[in-house]
Design a protein around this motif. Structure first.
Motif, mmCIF file in Angstrom:
data_model
loop_
_atom_site.group_PDB
_atom_site.id
_atom_site.type_symbol
_atom_site.label_atom_id
_atom_site.label_comp_id
_atom_site.label_asym_id
_atom_site.label_seq_id
_atom_site.Cartn_x
_atom_site.Cartn_y
_atom_site.Cartn_z
ATOM 1 N N ASN A 194 0.898 -1.330 0.126
ATOM 2 C CA ASN A 194 -0.156 0.021 0.007
ATOM 3 C C ASN A 194 0.988 1.338 -0.065
ATOM 4 O O ASN A 194 0.924 2.019 0.971
ATOM 5 C CB ASN A 194 -0.784 0.027 1.162
ATOM 6 N N ALA A 225 2.023 4.934 -0.023
ATOM 7 C CA ALA A 225 1.696 6.261 0.449
ATOM 8 C C ALA A 225 1.647 6.976 -1.035
ATOM 9 O O ALA A 225 2.716 6.993 -1.894
ATOM 10 C CB ALA A 225 2.116 7.000 1.222
ATOM 11 N N PRO A 226 0.362 7.576 -1.536
ATOM 12 C CA PRO A 226 0.699 8.633 -2.535
ATOM 13 C C PRO A 226 1.397 10.003 -2.388
ATOM 14 O O PRO A 226 1.548 10.268 -1.251
ATOM 15 C CB PRO A 226 -0.857 8.848 -3.019
ATOM 16 N N GLN A 227 2.089 10.338 -3.367
ATOM 17 C CA GLN A 227 2.897 11.654 -3.099
ATOM 18 C C GLN A 227 2.206 12.739 -2.723
ATOM 19 O O GLN A 227 2.635 13.334 -1.779
ATOM 20 C CB GLN A 227 3.887 11.871 -4.446
ATOM 21 N N LYS A 249 -3.904 12.592 -0.796
ATOM 22 C CA LYS A 249 -4.570 11.683 -0.038
ATOM 23 C C LYS A 249 -4.783 12.532 1.437
ATOM 24 O O LYS A 249 -3.974 12.703 2.174
ATOM 25 C CB LYS A 249 -4.146 10.347 0.179
#
Length: 200
Positions: A35, A37-39, A42
């Motif tokens: 999973n 983490a988006p840069q 979010k």
């Protein structure tokens, strides 16, 4: 003493501390790998459960105070479309308010040929079904046909997903979100609300 009692009675138990000590870092690394983490973009806190609870609470209030039905939550039949985080908040609120009949619909039950039996006698319909972008504005779960021919007069439809004229929700009558200054509207004898910012 407790662990000895459990062992003497042949009861299985788990030592979480031992797992964390031996495998905790490995489990975290695996989780972060699966999973990522988006840069950007979010949210850390999304208030999804609270959104569902607030929408259901308002829907029950509309039924008891504004609808011609004037029914209390214990006598209400509720149909919830979707059971994600938002839908679970709505279900939770209905349960807390004493609603005895809560129907929870998934993808199979919300197909056009399947949905009518679940909504025709519902006093409160809560849309918590998120649709992918390519279906928005094309696939309506609650249609104008439903509001004109299937739903009972005085029923309430709460749209927890919302949207705009260019990014429609699954409720055809809702063209864009409603606001706190004008939280609901009536069309074909049905009360619709799609508040922007439900937790407010």
């Amino acid at each position: 003493f407790l662990i000895k009692t459990l062992e003497d009675n042949n009861i299985r138990y788990y030592d979480v501390h031992k797992f964390v000590s031996n495998h905790g870092e490995e489990a975290l690394l695996y989780y972060r790998q699966v999973n990522p983490a988006p840069q950007f973009g979010k949210r850390k806190i999304q208030a999804l459960h609270e959104t569902g609870r607030a929408g259901a609470r308002y829907g029950l209030k509309l039924l008891s105070e504004e609808s011609i039905k004037k029914i209390q939550s214990t006598d209400t039949i509720v149909t919830v479309l979707g059971y994600g985080n938002v839908g679970m908040g709505a279900i939770d609120e209905c349960y807390r308010k004493g609603v005895k009949t809560i129907r929870i619909l998934g993808r199979h039950q919300t197909q056009k040929e399947m949905i009518e039996p679940f909504i025709k006698d519902a006093d409160l319909i809560i849309n918590a079904a998120e649709q992918p972008k390519h279906l928005r504005g094309k696939n309506y779960l609650i249609t104008k046909h439903h509001s004109q021919n299937v739903l009972q007069e005085g029923s309430v439809v709460i749209d927890l997903i919302g949207g705009s004229a260019t990014n429609r929700s699954a409720v055809e009558n809702v063209i864009e979100c409603t606001y706190l200054t004008n939280p609901y509207f009536i069309e074909d004898g049905i009360l619709f609300s799609a508040l922007w910012g439900w937790p407010m």
